[in-house]
Design a protein around this motif. Sequence first.
Motif, PDB file in Angstrom:
ATOM      1  N   LYS A  42       9.765   4.000   4.328  1.00 44.58           N
ATOM      2  CA  LYS A  42      10.689   3.681   3.251  1.00 44.58           C
ATOM      3  C   LYS A  42      12.026   4.337   3.564  1.00 44.58           C
ATOM      4  CE  LYS A  42      10.663   4.846  -1.331  1.00 44.58           C
ATOM      5  NZ  LYS A  42       9.933   5.498  -2.418  1.00 44.58           N
ATOM      6  N   THR A  43      13.126   3.630   3.321  1.00 44.22           N
ATOM      7  CA  THR A  43      14.428   4.269   3.494  1.00 44.22           C
ATOM      8  C   THR A  43      14.954   4.679   2.135  1.00 44.22           C
ATOM      9  OG1 THR A  43      15.289   2.036   3.582  1.00 44.22           O
ATOM     10  CG2 THR A  43      15.253   3.249   5.639  1.00 44.22           C
ATOM     11  N   LEU A  44      15.662   5.807   2.103  1.00 43.88           N
ATOM     12  CA  LEU A  44      16.156   6.323   0.827  1.00 43.88           C
ATOM     13  C   LEU A  44      17.668   6.145   0.744  1.00 43.88           C
ATOM     14  CD1 LEU A  44      13.965   9.522   0.957  1.00 43.88           C
ATOM     15  CD2 LEU A  44      13.510   7.451  -0.353  1.00 43.88           C
ATOM     16  N   THR A  67      18.186   8.234   5.533  1.00 49.03           N
ATOM     17  CA  THR A  67      17.068   9.168   5.385  1.00 49.03           C
ATOM     18  C   THR A  67      15.845   8.336   5.046  1.00 49.03           C
ATOM     19  OG1 THR A  67      17.573   9.499   3.061  1.00 49.03           O
ATOM     20  CG2 THR A  67      18.509  11.082   4.610  1.00 49.03           C
ATOM     21  N   PHE A  68      14.674   8.830   5.422  1.00 48.28           N
ATOM     22  CA  PHE A  68      13.479   7.984   5.299  1.00 48.28           C
ATOM     23  C   PHE A  68      12.234   8.790   4.958  1.00 48.28           C
ATOM     24  CE2 PHE A  68      11.506   9.202   9.308  1.00 48.28           C
ATOM     25  CZ  PHE A  68      12.583   9.713  10.010  1.00 48.28           C
ATOM     26  N   THR A 148      15.390  -3.578  11.071  1.00 48.08           N
ATOM     27  CA  THR A 148      13.958  -3.361  10.904  1.00 48.08           C
ATOM     28  C   THR A 148      13.547  -2.039  11.533  1.00 48.08           C
ATOM     29  OG1 THR A 148      13.658  -5.733  11.068  1.00 48.08           O
ATOM     30  CG2 THR A 148      11.694  -4.396  11.238  1.00 48.08           C
ATOM     31  N   LEU A 149      12.843  -1.234  10.767  1.00 47.89           N
ATOM     32  CA  LEU A 149      12.280   0.012  11.288  1.00 47.89           C
ATOM     33  C   LEU A 149      10.823  -0.230  11.644  1.00 47.89           C
ATOM     34  CD1 LEU A 149      13.576   2.741   8.809  1.00 47.89           C
ATOM     35  CD2 LEU A 149      14.498   2.124  11.027  1.00 47.89           C
ATOM     36  N   HIS A 171       9.568  -1.809   8.020  1.00 52.89           N
ATOM     37  CA  HIS A 171      10.429  -1.725   6.845  1.00 52.89           C
ATOM     38  C   HIS A 171      11.779  -2.319   7.197  1.00 52.89           C
ATOM     39  CE1 HIS A 171      12.327  -0.089   3.249  1.00 52.89           C
ATOM     40  NE2 HIS A 171      13.292   0.364   4.037  1.00 52.89           N
ATOM     41  N   THR A 172      12.278  -3.222   6.365  1.00 53.84           N
ATOM     42  CA  THR A 172      13.563  -3.849   6.635  1.00 53.84           C
ATOM     43  C   THR A 172      14.562  -3.417   5.569  1.00 53.84           C
ATOM     44  OG1 THR A 172      12.406  -5.734   7.551  1.00 53.84           O
ATOM     45  CG2 THR A 172      14.714  -6.052   7.023  1.00 53.84           C
ATOM     46  N   PHE A 173      15.759  -3.065   6.014  1.00 55.00           N
ATOM     47  CA  PHE A 173      16.796  -2.683   5.053  1.00 55.00           C
ATOM     48  C   PHE A 173      18.123  -3.254   5.498  1.00 55.00           C
ATOM     49  CE2 PHE A 173      19.176   0.567   7.362  1.00 55.00           C
ATOM     50  CZ  PHE A 173      18.281   0.915   8.361  1.00 55.00           C
TER      51      PHE A 173
END
Lengths: 181, 178
Positions: A42-44, A67-68, A148-149, A171-173
């Motif tokens: 998850k990215t914060l 941050t993640f 994408t992470l 996880h994509t952001f």
Amino acid sequence: MHSLLARGNAVLAYTLSVLVTLTFACFLSTIMVDYRTATEMKTLKIEVKNLPEYGVSKKLNDLGHITFNLDTDILFFITINLFNWNVKQLFVYMTAEYETPTNELNQIILWDKIILRGENSNLHLKNMRTKYYFWDDGNGLRGNKNVTLTLSYNIIPNVGRLPIIGAIGSHTFSFPSQYTR
Amino acid sequence: MFDGFLDDLKRMNKRQFLYQVLSFGMIVSSALMIWKGLMVFTGSESPIVVVLSGSMEPAFHRGDLLFLTNYEEEPVRVGEIVVFKIEGRDIPIVHRVLKIHEKNNGTIKFLTKGDNNSVDDRGLYAPGQQWLEKTDMVGRARGFLPYVGMVTILMNEYPKVKFAVLACLGLYVLVHRE
């Protein structure tokens, strides 16, 4: 026939062949093991800046800051569930993958960790900063909608192949469309 | 012991001696054939390398053997351990790929780092060089065998050991009879 030289030679040759056989058996025994495991990311906080990367070029490049959170039980899974004697070390790394107008594929390792056999590897990381800078090769991060992470790990065996396994789950952001000053 | 060798040598006739020399030649040439064959098979100019530095510890230590492949169609991706050559340095370096940027026309540039080093490899590259390209690559690590390369390190650091081993082997092959 029974000189010291002949006996020494026999002992050495036998030791060597036993070692070779054992090593090969160790390699063969783990050749088919399926090492895949799941992860959650998850990215914060997500920011993007525009700065020159000193020492590399004078041009302004995009620099991402994230941050993640990361949750995974990799080595626990590998050593307990599969009880595998042919894992010496894991190299766990988180990759950011994205596309820009100039580069069709960019991959950057943002964070990595070396986990030795026997070390605690139930990774439950909260509010982590990246270990390496997220420099783009140009200005492709601002407003990028599809970064994408993924988490992967390279298994270093005692002997044998060096497989790279991608963990299940990603996880994509997207980056904001304004630079942070 | 040495007298025994000399006696053996004296007792041989010309044909036997020639036969021994030829079989020695066979061993040397088949070793060369295996090496060259591996080069064709793996696509790498140096299919087996010995790790010479501690920059990839604790994964690889000095004296470990790595088996490489270098197939043209395989793309370079982050996390892979690659072996590359830098202009002006004789010894190839074994490090991990940290970043890649692949252009739309397929050209790729990448940056490497040793697991045990705290910074990336830009300081190791040729002056002014920021990225590696595919032509710099010798191969990527596919297989791992510990300790065996220690033999070659010993031989390179103590040339006397090398000559002693070579002399013993040569003498043995020449004198040994079925």
